[in-house]
Design a protein around this motif. Structure first.
Motif, PDB file in Angstrom:
ATOM      1  N   PRO A  42       0.814  -1.220   0.000  1.00 19.75           N
ATOM      2  CA  PRO A  42       0.000   0.000   0.000  1.00 19.75           C
ATOM      3  C   PRO A  42       0.849   1.273   0.000  1.00 19.75           C
ATOM      4  CG  PRO A  42      -0.914  -1.578   1.537  1.00 19.75           C
ATOM      5  CD  PRO A  42       0.402  -2.140   1.067  1.00 19.75           C
ATOM      6  N   GLY A  43       1.984   1.266   0.683  1.00 15.56           N
ATOM      7  CA  GLY A  43       2.848   2.445   0.710  1.00 15.56           C
ATOM      8  C   GLY A  43       3.401   2.784  -0.663  1.00 15.56           C
ATOM      9  N   ILE A  44       3.839   1.769  -1.375  1.00 15.48           N
ATOM     10  CA  ILE A  44       4.374   1.987  -2.722  1.00 15.48           C
ATOM     11  C   ILE A  44       3.260   2.447  -3.657  1.00 15.48           C
ATOM     12  CG2 ILE A  44       5.328   0.800  -4.737  1.00 15.48           C
ATOM     13  CD1 ILE A  44       6.943  -0.923  -2.786  1.00 15.48           C
ATOM     14  N   LEU A  45       2.092   1.835  -3.532  1.00 12.24           N
ATOM     15  CA  LEU A  45       0.971   2.229  -4.391  1.00 12.24           C
ATOM     16  C   LEU A  45       0.559   3.673  -4.119  1.00 12.24           C
ATOM     17  CD1 LEU A  45      -1.175  -1.029  -4.312  1.00 12.24           C
ATOM     18  CD2 LEU A  45       0.401  -0.249  -6.086  1.00 12.24           C
ATOM     19  N   ARG A  46       0.609   4.094  -2.864  1.00 13.09           N
ATOM     20  CA  ARG A  46       0.281   5.477  -2.525  1.00 13.09           C
ATOM     21  C   ARG A  46       1.288   6.433  -3.165  1.00 13.09           C
ATOM     22  NH1 ARG A  46      -0.097   5.259   2.849  1.00 13.09           N
ATOM     23  NH2 ARG A  46       2.127   5.630   3.103  1.00 13.09           N
ATOM     24  N   GLN A  47       2.568   6.079  -3.109  1.00 13.09           N
ATOM     25  CA  GLN A  47       3.602   6.926  -3.713  1.00 13.09           C
ATOM     26  C   GLN A  47       3.436   7.005  -5.229  1.00 13.09           C
ATOM     27  OE1 GLN A  47       7.162   5.051  -2.272  1.00 13.09           O
ATOM     28  NE2 GLN A  47       7.317   6.434  -0.529  1.00 13.09           N
ATOM     29  N   ILE A  48       3.116   5.886  -5.856  1.00 11.71           N
ATOM     30  CA  ILE A  48       2.884   5.882  -7.302  1.00 11.71           C
ATOM     31  C   ILE A  48       1.671   6.739  -7.637  1.00 11.71           C
ATOM     32  CG2 ILE A  48       2.210   4.430  -9.261  1.00 11.71           C
ATOM     33  CD1 ILE A  48       3.920   2.199  -7.974  1.00 11.71           C
ATOM     34  N   GLY A  49       0.614   6.623  -6.830  1.00 16.28           N
ATOM     35  CA  GLY A  49      -0.586   7.431  -7.049  1.00 16.28           C
ATOM     36  C   GLY A  49      -0.295   8.916  -6.916  1.00 16.28           C
ATOM     37  N   GLU A  50       0.464   9.283  -5.899  1.00 21.96           N
ATOM     38  CA  GLU A  50       0.830  10.691  -5.723  1.00 21.96           C
ATOM     39  C   GLU A  50       1.664  11.191  -6.891  1.00 21.96           C
ATOM     40  OE1 GLU A  50       2.833  10.733  -1.968  1.00 21.96           O
ATOM     41  OE2 GLU A  50       0.959  10.780  -0.825  1.00 21.96           O
ATOM     42  N   ALA A  51       2.590  10.368  -7.365  1.00 22.79           N
ATOM     43  CA  ALA A  51       3.434  10.768  -8.486  1.00 22.79           C
ATOM     44  C   ALA A  51       2.595  10.950  -9.756  1.00 22.79           C
ATOM     45  CB  ALA A  51       4.529   9.727  -8.716  1.00 22.79           C
ATOM     46  N   LEU A  52       1.669  10.031 -10.002  1.00 24.09           N
ATOM     47  CA  LEU A  52       0.815  10.159 -11.189  1.00 24.09           C
ATOM     48  C   LEU A  52      -0.074  11.392 -11.109  1.00 24.09           C
ATOM     49  CD1 LEU A  52      -0.208   6.445 -11.816  1.00 24.09           C
ATOM     50  CD2 LEU A  52       1.325   7.869 -13.199  1.00 24.09           C
ATOM     51  N   LEU A  53      -0.618  11.658  -9.931  1.00 17.49           N
ATOM     52  CA  LEU A  53      -1.418  12.872  -9.763  1.00 17.49           C
ATOM     53  C   LEU A  53      -0.585  14.115 -10.044  1.00 17.49           C
ATOM     54  CD1 LEU A  53      -3.546  12.170  -6.564  1.00 17.49           C
ATOM     55  CD2 LEU A  53      -4.384  12.529  -8.889  1.00 17.49           C
ATOM     56  N   ALA A  54       0.630  14.137  -9.535  1.00 15.83           N
ATOM     57  CA  ALA A  54       1.491  15.304  -9.737  1.00 15.83           C
ATOM     58  C   ALA A  54       1.854  15.473 -11.205  1.00 15.83           C
ATOM     59  CB  ALA A  54       2.755  15.179  -8.892  1.00 15.83           C
ATOM     60  N   VAL A  55       2.059  14.368 -11.908  1.00 14.67           N
ATOM     61  CA  VAL A  55       2.409  14.448 -13.330  1.00 14.67           C
ATOM     62  C   VAL A  55       1.234  14.972 -14.141  1.00 14.67           C
ATOM     63  CG1 VAL A  55       2.936  13.053 -15.372  1.00 14.67           C
ATOM     64  CG2 VAL A  55       4.217  12.707 -13.265  1.00 14.67           C
ATOM     65  N   PHE A  56       0.045  14.446 -13.899  1.00 16.49           N
ATOM     66  CA  PHE A  56      -1.104  14.827 -14.706  1.00 16.49           C
ATOM     67  C   PHE A  56      -1.760  16.134 -14.254  1.00 16.49           C
ATOM     68  CE2 PHE A  56      -0.898  10.249 -15.629  1.00 16.49           C
ATOM     69  CZ  PHE A  56      -0.772  10.338 -17.008  1.00 16.49           C
ATOM     70  N   LEU A  57      -1.562  16.506 -13.011  1.00 13.66           N
ATOM     71  CA  LEU A  57      -2.162  17.740 -12.488  1.00 13.66           C
ATOM     72  C   LEU A  57      -1.084  18.728 -12.056  1.00 13.66           C
ATOM     73  CD1 LEU A  57      -4.960  16.068 -10.327  1.00 13.66           C
ATOM     74  CD2 LEU A  57      -5.159  16.990 -12.640  1.00 13.66           C
ATOM     75  N   TRP A  58       0.000  18.814 -12.816  1.00 12.84           N
ATOM     76  CA  TRP A  58       1.141  19.639 -12.447  1.00 12.84           C
ATOM     77  C   TRP A  58       0.782  21.111 -12.293  1.00 12.84           C
ATOM     78  CZ3 TRP A  58       2.469  23.448 -15.852  1.00 12.84           C
ATOM     79  CH2 TRP A  58       2.051  23.288 -17.176  1.00 12.84           C
ATOM     80  N   VAL A  59      -0.234  21.561 -12.994  1.00 11.31           N
ATOM     81  CA  VAL A  59      -0.646  22.959 -12.866  1.00 11.31           C
ATOM     82  C   VAL A  59      -1.107  23.237 -11.439  1.00 11.31           C
ATOM     83  CG1 VAL A  59      -2.302  24.686 -13.651  1.00 11.31           C
ATOM     84  CG2 VAL A  59      -1.259  23.142 -15.301  1.00 11.31           C
ATOM     85  N   LEU A  60      -1.846  22.297 -10.863  1.00 10.01           N
ATOM     86  CA  LEU A  60      -2.306  22.471  -9.485  1.00 10.01           C
ATOM     87  C   LEU A  60      -1.140  22.486  -8.506  1.00 10.01           C
ATOM     88  CD1 LEU A  60      -5.453  20.155  -9.467  1.00 10.01           C
ATOM     89  CD2 LEU A  60      -5.354  22.641  -9.714  1.00 10.01           C
ATOM     90  N   VAL A  61      -0.114  21.679  -8.790  1.00  5.70           N
ATOM     91  CA  VAL A  61       1.064  21.669  -7.930  1.00  5.70           C
ATOM     92  C   VAL A  61       1.726  23.041  -7.943  1.00  5.70           C
ATOM     93  CG1 VAL A  61       3.355  20.655  -7.587  1.00  5.70           C
ATOM     94  CG2 VAL A  61       1.439  19.193  -8.223  1.00  5.70           C
TER      95      VAL A  61
END
Length: 58
Positions: free
Chosen positions: A29-48
């Motif tokens: 679950p920890g690795i999946l959470r990190q992957i999910g956060e990374a994907l969100l940051a990549v696709f929603l970089w404007v929000l970051v």
């Protein structure tokens, strides 16, 4: 083989691979959470850039 059949086979192959990796503790679950956060940051970089925190709840 048709392109659609090849896509279905590829999806099945990936799903089985994820299952095997999970069962053999290569995924957690920890690795999946990190992957999910990374994907969100990549696709929603404007929000970051606007200061939105995309870290998933821990």
């Amino acid at each position: 083989m048709t392109p659609r059949l090849l896509r279905v086979i590829l999806v099945i192959y990936i799903v089985v691979g994820v299952y095997v990796a999970w069962v053999h503790h290569y995924l957690s679950p920890g690795i999946l959470r990190q992957i999910g956060e990374a994907l969100l940051a990549v696709f929603l970089w404007v929000l970051v850039l606007l200061g939105v925190d995309l870290h998933l709840a821990r």
